[in-house]
Design a protein around this motif. Structure first.
Motif, short mmCIF file in Angstrom:
data_model
loop_
_atom_site.label_atom_id
_atom_site.label_comp_id
_atom_site.label_asym_id
_atom_site.label_seq_id
_atom_site.Cartn_x
_atom_site.Cartn_y
_atom_site.Cartn_z
N CYS A 13 0.84 -1.19 0.00
CA CYS A 13 0.00 0.00 0.00
C CYS A 13 0.89 1.25 0.00
CB CYS A 13 -0.93 -0.01 1.21
SG CYS A 13 -0.09 0.04 2.80
N PRO A 14 0.37 2.38 -0.48
CA PRO A 14 1.17 3.62 -0.52
C PRO A 14 1.64 4.07 0.86
CG PRO A 14 -0.78 3.84 -1.88
CD PRO A 14 -0.92 2.54 -1.15
N ALA A 15 0.84 3.86 1.89
CA ALA A 15 1.26 4.24 3.24
C ALA A 15 2.44 3.40 3.71
CB ALA A 15 0.10 4.10 4.21
N GLY A 16 2.42 2.12 3.40
CA GLY A 16 3.53 1.24 3.77
C GLY A 16 4.80 1.57 3.02
N LYS A 17 4.65 1.94 1.76
CA LYS A 17 5.81 2.32 0.96
C LYS A 17 6.42 3.62 1.49
CE LYS A 17 5.53 1.37 -3.40
NZ LYS A 17 5.28 1.39 -4.84
N TRP A 26 6.17 4.75 4.57
CA TRP A 26 6.77 4.45 5.86
C TRP A 26 8.15 3.81 5.69
CZ3 TRP A 26 7.99 -0.42 7.83
CH2 TRP A 26 8.41 -0.44 9.15
N ALA A 27 8.27 2.89 4.74
CA ALA A 27 9.54 2.21 4.51
C ALA A 27 10.60 3.18 3.98
CB ALA A 27 9.35 1.06 3.53
N GLU A 28 10.19 4.13 3.14
CA GLU A 28 11.15 5.12 2.63
C GLU A 28 11.66 6.00 3.76
OE1 GLU A 28 9.09 7.16 -0.50
OE2 GLU A 28 9.41 5.53 -1.92
N MET A 76 9.62 -6.20 2.77
CA MET A 76 8.98 -7.11 3.72
C MET A 76 8.37 -6.33 4.87
SD MET A 76 9.60 -8.76 6.98
CE MET A 76 11.22 -8.13 7.18
N ALA A 77 9.11 -5.36 5.39
CA ALA A 77 8.59 -4.55 6.49
C ALA A 77 7.42 -3.69 6.04
CB ALA A 77 9.71 -3.67 7.05
N ALA A 78 7.46 -3.17 4.81
CA ALA A 78 6.37 -2.35 4.29
C ALA A 78 5.10 -3.18 4.12
CB ALA A 78 6.77 -1.72 2.96
N SER A 79 5.23 -4.42 3.67
CA SER A 79 4.04 -5.26 3.53
C SER A 79 3.47 -5.62 4.89
CB SER A 79 4.36 -6.51 2.73
OG SER A 79 5.24 -7.35 3.44
N LYS A 80 4.33 -5.81 5.89
CA LYS A 80 3.84 -6.06 7.25
C LYS A 80 3.13 -4.82 7.79
CE LYS A 80 6.78 -9.67 9.09
NZ LYS A 80 7.65 -10.06 10.19
N TYR A 81 3.65 -3.65 7.46
CA TYR A 81 3.04 -2.40 7.90
C TYR A 81 1.65 -2.24 7.28
CZ TYR A 81 2.41 2.56 8.90
OH TYR A 81 1.93 3.76 9.34
N THR A 114 18.02 2.52 2.48
CA THR A 114 17.84 2.08 1.09
C THR A 114 16.48 1.42 0.99
OG1 THR A 114 18.94 0.00 1.57
CG2 THR A 114 20.29 1.74 0.65
N TYR A 115 15.50 2.14 0.41
CA TYR A 115 14.15 1.58 0.39
C TYR A 115 14.01 0.41 -0.56
CZ TYR A 115 9.53 0.56 -1.10
OH TYR A 115 8.42 -0.13 -1.46
N PRO A 116 14.39 0.50 -1.82
CA PRO A 116 14.08 -0.66 -2.67
C PRO A 116 14.97 -1.86 -2.32
CG PRO A 116 15.02 1.10 -3.99
CD PRO A 116 14.97 1.57 -2.57
N SER A 117 14.71 -2.46 -1.18
CA SER A 117 15.44 -3.66 -0.78
C SER A 117 14.44 -4.70 -0.30
CB SER A 117 16.43 -3.33 0.35
OG SER A 117 15.74 -2.99 1.52
N ALA A 118 14.86 -5.92 -0.25
CA ALA A 118 13.97 -7.00 0.15
C ALA A 118 13.50 -6.82 1.59
CB ALA A 118 14.67 -8.35 -0.02
N TYR A 119 14.39 -6.41 2.47
CA TYR A 119 14.03 -6.24 3.87
C TYR A 119 13.03 -5.11 4.05
CZ TYR A 119 14.54 -5.94 8.91
OH TYR A 119 14.29 -5.93 10.25
#
Length: 74
Positions: free
Chosen positions: A29-33, A35-37, A50-55, A42-47
């Motif tokens: 979701c845009p809010a998770g993206k 938040w991760a940024e 994963m955290a953004a999808s959990k968020y 470094t946002y475009p990473s696997a970790y």
């Protein structure tokens, strides 16, 4: 040549009859993206993804992790 939806590779854009592009594959979701940024260097990473999808599934994910001090048991 027409390709049915079941045979179309995932993650590609396709056009409906109206001509508007629809993107498939982004489940963050845009809010998770956002938040991760803010959270990761470094946002475009696997970790970070994963955290953004959990968020997105639980907006309380990782809240309270910083700024709170644990009380010592007496």
């Amino acid at each position: 040549m027409l390709i049915s939806r079941s045979k179309m590779p995932k993650g590609l854009s396709y056009y409906k009859k109206g001509g508007e592009a629809k993107s498939k594959g982004s489940k963050i979701c845009p809010a998770g993206k956002a938040w991760a940024e803010r959270t990761f260097d470094t946002y475009p990473s696997a970790y970070a993804n994963m955290a953004a999808s959990k968020y997105c599934k639980d907006p309380n994910y990782a809240k309270g992790a910083k700024g709170k001090k644990k009380k010592k048991a007496a």
